[in-house]
Enzyme design. Sequence first.
Site, PDB file in Angstrom:
ATOM      1  N   HIS C 192      65.857  55.196  37.346  1.00 55.48           N
ATOM      2  CA  HIS C 192      66.400  54.222  36.399  1.00 55.48           C
ATOM      3  C   HIS C 192      65.607  54.325  35.106  1.00 55.48           C
ATOM      4  CE1 HIS C 192      68.546  50.745  34.945  1.00 55.48           C
ATOM      5  NE2 HIS C 192      67.392  50.251  34.543  1.00 55.48           N
ATOM      6  N   GLY C 201      70.130  47.378  35.280  1.00 51.22           N
ATOM      7  CA  GLY C 201      71.546  47.458  34.919  1.00 51.22           C
ATOM      8  C   GLY C 201      71.830  48.448  33.817  1.00 51.22           C
ATOM      9  N   LEU C 227      71.525  46.164  42.954  1.00 49.98           N
ATOM     10  CA  LEU C 227      71.383  47.167  41.897  1.00 49.98           C
ATOM     11  C   LEU C 227      69.972  47.196  41.279  1.00 49.98           C
ATOM     12  CD1 LEU C 227      72.909  49.265  40.132  1.00 49.98           C
ATOM     13  CD2 LEU C 227      73.332  47.409  38.506  1.00 49.98           C
ATOM     14  N   ASP C 228      69.370  48.368  41.235  1.00 43.36           N
ATOM     15  CA  ASP C 228      68.063  48.583  40.588  1.00 43.36           C
ATOM     16  C   ASP C 228      66.970  47.681  41.153  1.00 43.36           C
ATOM     17  OD1 ASP C 228      69.209  50.495  38.948  1.00 43.36           O
ATOM     18  OD2 ASP C 228      69.709  49.053  37.385  1.00 43.36           O
ATOM     19  N   ALA C 229      67.116  47.290  42.410  1.00 33.72           N
ATOM     20  CA  ALA C 229      66.150  46.369  42.998  1.00 33.72           C
ATOM     21  C   ALA C 229      65.477  46.935  44.238  1.00 33.72           C
ATOM     22  CB  ALA C 229      66.846  45.050  43.337  1.00 33.72           C
TER      23      ALA C 229
END
Lengths: 284, 284, 284, 284
Positions: C192, C201, C227-229
């Site tokens: 990311h 995000g 998401l992205d976690a």
Amino acid sequence: MANAIIQIECKDQQGIVSSVTEFIYSNKGNIIDLDQYTDHDNNHFFMRVEWSLENFTIQKDKIAEYFETLLGKRFSLRFNLYFSDHKPRMALFVTKLSHCLYDLLGRWQSGELEVEIPLVISNHPYLKDVVERFGLPFVHLPITPENKKDQEKKQIKILKEHDVDFVVLARYMQIVSPLFIQHFEHKIINIHHSSLPAFAGAKPYHAAFERGVKIIGATAHYVTEELDAGPIIEQDVVRATHRHYVSDLLKMGQDVEKLVLAKAVKLHVQRKVMVVGNKTIVFH
Amino acid sequence: MANAIIQIECKDQQGIVSSVTEFIYSNKGNIIDLDQYTDHDNNHFFMRVEWSLENFTIQKDKIAEYFETLLGKRFSLRFNLYFSDHKPRMALFVTKLSHCLYDLLGRWQSGELEVEIPLVISNHPYLKDVVERFGLPFVHLPITPENKKDQEKKQIKILKEHDVDFVVLARYMQIVSPLFIQHFEHKIINIHHSSLPAFAGAKPYHAAFERGVKIIGATAHYVTEELDAGPIIEQDVVRATHRHYVSDLLKMGQDVEKLVLAKAVKLHVQRKVMVVGNKTIVFH
Amino acid sequence: MANAIIQIECKDQQGIVSSVTEFIYSNKGNIIDLDQYTDHDNNHFFMRVEWSLENFTIQKDKIAEYFETLLGKRFSLRFNLYFSDHKPRMALFVTKLSHCLYDLLGRWQSGELEVEIPLVISNHPYLKDVVERFGLPFVHLPITPENKKDQEKKQIKILKEHDVDFVVLARYMQIVSPLFIQHFEHKIINIHHSSLPAFAGAKPYHAAFERGVKIIGATAHYVTEELDAGPIIEQDVVRATHRHYVSDLLKMGQDVEKLVLAKAVKLHVQRKVMVVGNKTIVFH
Amino acid sequence: MANAIIQIECKDQQGIVSSVTEFIYSNKGNIIDLDQYTDHDNNHFFMRVEWSLENFTIQKDKIAEYFETLLGKRFSLRFNLYFSDHKPRMALFVTKLSHCLYDLLGRWQSGELEVEIPLVISNHPYLKDVVERFGLPFVHLPITPENKKDQEKKQIKILKEHDVDFVVLARYMQIVSPLFIQHFEHKIINIHHSSLPAFAGAKPYHAAFERGVKIIGATAHYVTEELDAGPIIEQDVVRATHRHYVSDLLKMGQDVEKLVLAKAVKLHVQRKVMVVGNKTIVFH
């Protein structure tokens, strides 16, 4: 529409900035970027200005003449004028290691690095496939102690034929001769795999390992006659520990090498570097 | 002999750089440093110039008036004028933690940080000894939810009485109110112990630990009404691993916090920061 | 001769290290590397041991059974056993951007990254040439909101047919579904383009630009449903200034992205990462 | 309750880890941390184990004897045993510069640095006030070429009288003699203001400026007879540009110096450093 970029150097004196900017302004140029630096120790002045030629009233091919006449003589200044629509022609020199080569070619192909690459020269055949995969000519010029002089002459001839503007030694494992350097003064960028002046010369990772350093680095510099002693453009480092053998340092170092070299090449291409004595000024 | 420093802001337009430098040059000022920046997205221009007043032919107390008359109106520009021989007066706000306090006071005492420190204010008595050891007045103003408003009014009154130019919240564990902020707009520097916008608000190291990040950081910013959302001046980070408990992050973070805060304070003192919207321009 | 690598996890209790090392030692294994970590907050123990099988007296295909019988039951421990002569099979997912792809393929081809790459999958045709230049199969599976579910099923089927061990999303611009994730739990590595949890995000560089941060970063993490976690494997940052537009941040960020992703992939391949809850333990 | 910490060194051989951990386990010690390192080039093994003495069945003052009898002879290993409830006694040597002094004293006073500081010794009187403000004895021993030998003997005498365990040269501007070093072998930590081996010796910032480096650094190392050539404990760097004069490098360098020195001192105090030949092993 292209921009003009001018690099200026002269004795520090009052009125330079105002005269140069007035020259651009009064001829309807719009300044995009300006950075200047005064070396107060040596009373020397340096400047880089970039301006849009969109409404500029002096013809592109007359700018140098006008600038010399109106400002060059008055301030006894030296300048270099470039245009953003001329892509510099870069030759790459490689040997066996591919990391810097891949990195530069990838940046070139994605449009990030705005250069022409007429050819890649190597003293070994190993990277032929890599180069040709990118659609570039690969010139194999093997070097022995006996043929070195002749091969360098061939290199120079080929580079001149291809109108090469500057040369990047992307982990090229040969020392280039004074003759070669004279032909490309401050136009040969080398990546050395140490944080110079530490560990100049051969096998810096071995030396770093022996010394037990906790940091290793890489240095991009212009090549001069004295080995690994030319003006430094960019440096960076990465942390090491007692767990790293020479082979680990080699791999870790490659990541720094390729980034440092790419940064230096981009700065050179953007005309952001000036050489002063044995140092560089790097404009923003 | 003092230098003059001017920060300029206006709509981007041709001729500003040349007019400003011409103003300095024609009145026999020698430019020490010049940095400019054009925000091309918003068509806005920013500049910082520092020049020597040694032979400058306009009197120090007339410069602002002349500049406004000759350039301010012409370009509709806003400017701030400073003189290098005026040391800004800085108030420190602290609570319990001493690392930023020691660091700033050490830099002040060694002459590195060129400010006057009329006083240190705290909502707790813990750091009284540290402050008094440096020969500085320590003002203890305990804060409860009930008395907060009154105590802030006292703080403002004291700061005004001492002609304080700017306030540094050196790990001051209270949220300052909008009223206080209005009195010192873009003149309150806070150090937040995370790399904003990650982990705004209370207990950022706990949150960082919970998230399992491999990097923690610190952010120095100007305080605005929205918590931890003001213009960022400086940030830095340090690597973390799974071995670091919250208590370790706290200690490691303190090293970054004190350096980041000190850098931001020095940039502010040297008049190298301009606030634009919710961002900063940091001149070289 | 291969090494065995074992990752162990259990409740913290006395005697584990001594029992595990005794198991290796008494069967004539020579320990190459050992790293252990006790999470004192949760009273949990983790360990990675690598030992040479050269004189080891238990047959390779019996080690897991013996370890489970002699130690697994006794300490209620969970373990994963790997062998250094099995190269994990990695699938790459890409879209348009080539920097991570070039970087990983270059490392693979030079032998630095010890994996098999059975194929590269993309939702766009742009990088077909790059992939095929490296002699690898390029599978183009375009994705629309309508066909997404079906295409993911195809992806899963293809990956299973090719015995893929883990998936690397090398700037793959699609959110993978829970179904896909279930098939490759903690076996999908994403890069990311921000220093998470900041700017999760879409369009993190735009958000970073808006916020005026002085540091941008990249994060490699295992993909989970949120998401992205997911658990962070590696992060790094690079300094930014007010001069950097979004387009500059994009380019600078690519340098960090490719290095961070490559580091995470190498750690995963060397079996140095364990996932615990939503965090990672990264052994030396 | 205290922890025991043991550092072990011997020829690499099978069974050491298992025997050492078995010794601790079977006597009801609970291992808090274990890190080991095998130097495969030299076939040498190193280990640091920390365990809780809470239920340990061997008396504190008998541990060394038992360990030597049961393990030392068997593996021909050398070891050092420490207890976490003994605070090492640290003497500081300073001259004029205060940044490292403030930093270390601040960390000591806040409880971060767990040492006793019986005294501070200086060859100049400048920092007397700083030291006494912290309630510490300041011993002024001026040094001239003539009296150097005698003054060093006095230093040694005073250090011995105060049971000093280790000495920190916190920008002490004198070269210590072989005699002094013999009394504190691998117990004198110096901070050198360059990234060694670059710019060893006097005036490293001047040399860095001359060479035009883009990175400056600091190195904490154990003092040995050869100047600036002892085992490196910790290093770090900071970026420099052509704009930085020697005076700027001096200031920027001070920030790195104090952090690097503090890290090295903490690692030494936590018994995480082992010296091997002219290198260090730094355990996690």
